[in-house]
Design a protein around this motif. Sequence first.
Motif, PDB file in Angstrom:
ATOM      1  N   HIS A 107     -10.761  -3.151 -16.771  1.00  0.00           N
ATOM      2  CA  HIS A 107     -10.241  -4.148 -15.826  1.00  0.00           C
ATOM      3  C   HIS A 107      -9.338  -3.462 -14.817  1.00  0.00           C
ATOM      4  N   LEU A 108      -9.746  -3.434 -13.556  1.00  0.00           N
ATOM      5  CA  LEU A 108      -8.963  -2.791 -12.500  1.00  0.00           C
ATOM      6  C   LEU A 108      -8.623  -3.808 -11.415  1.00  0.00           C
ATOM      7  N   LYS A 109      -7.363  -3.813 -11.023  1.00  0.00           N
ATOM      8  CA  LYS A 109      -6.894  -4.713  -9.980  1.00  0.00           C
ATOM      9  C   LYS A 109      -6.843  -3.966  -8.655  1.00  0.00           C
ATOM     10  N   LEU A 110      -7.455  -4.562  -7.633  1.00  0.00           N
ATOM     11  CA  LEU A 110      -7.537  -3.932  -6.312  1.00  0.00           C
ATOM     12  C   LEU A 110      -6.959  -4.873  -5.261  1.00  0.00           C
ATOM     13  N   PHE A 171      -0.935  -2.999  -8.973  1.00  0.00           N
ATOM     14  CA  PHE A 171      -2.369  -2.843  -8.727  1.00  0.00           C
ATOM     15  C   PHE A 171      -2.797  -1.433  -9.115  1.00  0.00           C
ATOM     16  N   ASP A 172      -4.090  -1.292  -9.375  1.00  0.00           N
ATOM     17  CA  ASP A 172      -4.654   0.025  -9.672  1.00  0.00           C
ATOM     18  C   ASP A 172      -5.138   0.723  -8.409  1.00  0.00           C
ATOM     19  N   ILE A 173      -5.594  -0.052  -7.451  1.00  0.00           N
ATOM     20  CA  ILE A 173      -6.102   0.492  -6.197  1.00  0.00           C
ATOM     21  C   ILE A 173      -5.540  -0.335  -5.047  1.00  0.00           C
ATOM     22  N   ILE A 174      -5.000   0.358  -4.047  1.00  0.00           N
ATOM     23  CA  ILE A 174      -4.576  -0.309  -2.812  1.00  0.00           C
ATOM     24  C   ILE A 174      -5.401   0.273  -1.674  1.00  0.00           C
ATOM     25  N   PHE A 175      -6.068  -0.614  -0.972  1.00  0.00           N
ATOM     26  CA  PHE A 175      -7.023  -0.229   0.064  1.00  0.00           C
ATOM     27  C   PHE A 175      -6.658  -0.921   1.369  1.00  0.00           C
ATOM     28  N   SER A 176      -6.755  -0.188   2.470  1.00  0.00           N
ATOM     29  CA  SER A 176      -6.542  -0.798   3.776  1.00  0.00           C
ATOM     30  C   SER A 176      -7.255   0.017   4.829  1.00  0.00           C
ATOM     31  N   SER A 177      -7.989  -0.668   5.700  1.00  0.00           N
ATOM     32  CA  SER A 177      -8.733   0.021   6.753  1.00  0.00           C
ATOM     33  C   SER A 177      -8.466  -0.619   8.107  1.00  0.00           C
ATOM     34  N   GLY A 178      -7.959   0.180   9.038  1.00  0.00           N
ATOM     35  CA  GLY A 178      -7.777  -0.282  10.408  1.00  0.00           C
ATOM     36  C   GLY A 178      -6.713  -1.334  10.593  1.00  0.00           C
ATOM     37  N   VAL A 179      -5.654  -1.299   9.783  1.00  0.00           N
ATOM     38  CA  VAL A 179      -4.642  -2.361   9.814  1.00  0.00           C
ATOM     39  C   VAL A 179      -3.217  -1.823   9.965  1.00  0.00           C
ATOM     40  N   LEU A 180      -2.951  -0.628   9.451  1.00  0.00           N
ATOM     41  CA  LEU A 180      -1.575  -0.160   9.333  1.00  0.00           C
ATOM     42  C   LEU A 180      -0.899   0.110  10.672  1.00  0.00           C
ATOM     43  N   HIS A 181      -1.660   0.102  11.775  1.00  0.00           N
ATOM     44  CA  HIS A 181      -1.020   0.266  13.087  1.00  0.00           C
ATOM     45  C   HIS A 181      -0.211  -0.972  13.479  1.00  0.00           C
ATOM     46  N   GLU A 190       9.596   1.840   4.182  1.00  0.00           N
ATOM     47  CA  GLU A 190       9.926   0.754   3.248  1.00  0.00           C
ATOM     48  C   GLU A 190       8.670   0.088   2.700  1.00  0.00           C
ATOM     49  N   ILE A 191       7.713  -0.194   3.586  1.00  0.00           N
ATOM     50  CA  ILE A 191       6.505  -0.896   3.157  1.00  0.00           C
ATOM     51  C   ILE A 191       5.645  -0.004   2.267  1.00  0.00           C
ATOM     52  N   LEU A 192       5.439   1.254   2.659  1.00  0.00           N
ATOM     53  CA  LEU A 192       4.618   2.139   1.835  1.00  0.00           C
ATOM     54  C   LEU A 192       5.305   2.459   0.509  1.00  0.00           C
ATOM     55  N   ASP A 193       6.627   2.559   0.503  1.00  0.00           N
ATOM     56  CA  ASP A 193       7.350   2.758  -0.764  1.00  0.00           C
ATOM     57  C   ASP A 193       7.139   1.568  -1.701  1.00  0.00           C
ATOM     58  N   ASN A 194       7.113   0.357  -1.132  1.00  0.00           N
ATOM     59  CA  ASN A 194       6.838  -0.826  -1.937  1.00  0.00           C
ATOM     60  C   ASN A 194       5.437  -0.769  -2.531  1.00  0.00           C
ATOM     61  N   TYR A 195       4.452  -0.374  -1.734  1.00  0.00           N
ATOM     62  CA  TYR A 195       3.084  -0.255  -2.238  1.00  0.00           C
ATOM     63  C   TYR A 195       2.998   0.806  -3.334  1.00  0.00           C
ATOM     64  N   LYS A 196       3.702   1.900  -3.142  1.00  0.00           N
ATOM     65  CA  LYS A 196       3.676   2.982  -4.137  1.00  0.00           C
ATOM     66  C   LYS A 196       4.346   2.532  -5.445  1.00  0.00           C
ATOM     67  N   GLN A 197       5.456   1.816  -5.297  1.00  0.00           N
ATOM     68  CA  GLN A 197       6.184   1.345  -6.487  1.00  0.00           C
ATOM     69  C   GLN A 197       5.320   0.447  -7.351  1.00  0.00           C
ATOM     70  N   TYR A 198       4.524  -0.404  -6.710  1.00  0.00           N
ATOM     71  CA  TYR A 198       3.719  -1.373  -7.445  1.00  0.00           C
ATOM     72  C   TYR A 198       2.266  -0.904  -7.616  1.00  0.00           C
ATOM     73  N   THR A 199       2.119   0.391  -7.791  1.00  0.00           N
ATOM     74  CA  THR A 199       0.821   0.971  -8.131  1.00  0.00           C
ATOM     75  C   THR A 199       0.894   1.528  -9.546  1.00  0.00           C
ATOM     76  N   ASN A 200      -0.067   1.199 -10.361  1.00  0.00           N
ATOM     77  CA  ASN A 200      -0.083   1.665 -11.743  1.00  0.00           C
ATOM     78  C   ASN A 200      -0.269   3.176 -11.816  1.00  0.00           C
ATOM     79  N   PRO A 201       0.200   3.814 -12.909  1.00  0.00           N
ATOM     80  CA  PRO A 201      -0.043   5.247 -13.083  1.00  0.00           C
ATOM     81  C   PRO A 201      -1.527   5.581 -12.955  1.00  0.00           C
TER      82      PRO A 201
END
Length: 274
Positions: A107-110, A171-181, A190-201
């Motif tokens: 079971h993987l959360k994306l 989450f196990d996988i965080i995906f984003s295409s053509g949005v971060l601009h 701050e935002i990327l640190d939040n995404y990193k914090q809430y990513t599983n090992p």
Amino acid sequence: MREKLARNISIYRKERGLTQEELAQILGLSFQAVSKWENAQTMPDISLLPQLSRTLEVSIDKLLGYVSQDKPITIYEEEYKTPEYYWGTEPNKVCYQILQWMPPNTHLKLLDIGCGEGKDAVFFARNGYDVTAFDISDAGVEKTNRLAEKIGVHVDVFKADILDYRLDTHFDIIFSSGVLHYIKPDFRKEILDNYKQYTNPSGLHVLNVFVHKPFIAPPPEKEPNAHNWYSGELLTHYHDWFIQDSSEVIFDCNSSGIAHKHAMTKIIAQKIIL
């Protein structure tokens, strides 16, 4: 609610170029009061919300964490209202690579950040991932739901602004295409640190950004809320992760009906816990 309001007061205060002391002076308060708001120790009195809203130049709804419905933030809102899928329904090529790198044998959360009309989110759901997705466009969210229903899969999709929304579940996988601009430079860490914090090992981040090149003309689409990234910038946010790929490409695009080029950096990074 308290944490969301605290974060938003801090974000919009900094956007206006105000210190805590300056905001407090405008509101006739001590700077300690503003500091306590931003640390989520207390909340502003309800009678202060109109003046706070005017000073920070943001609606009360958005200050409280509700995405404004009255004006489009993305230029694609109108495009997404058409019956056709503006970006098509074929998934991004990197989606197939994610299937290889981290197949959903368990079971993987994306999370799909800025899912647009849902083609990638639905692809992931169809292949067995537990998919959550969000986008700023009402029409995009609706079309994601429609495509998921047509394919016969479930995507937990909702409306959110990438500048305001923060993760509070892993989450196990965080995906984003053509949005971060759409993320202003001051808030990228701050935002990327939040995404990193809430990513599983052992989790993956698969992201790409448009990067500025002086020899490539600006795209014909007028993006009022877009902000340049630069080559190598995205990589600096992942110095403490294992980098599987950090490549840059220049490609032709005809999305607006006018031929043009983009430069894009991709990163695939894995969270390694010793």
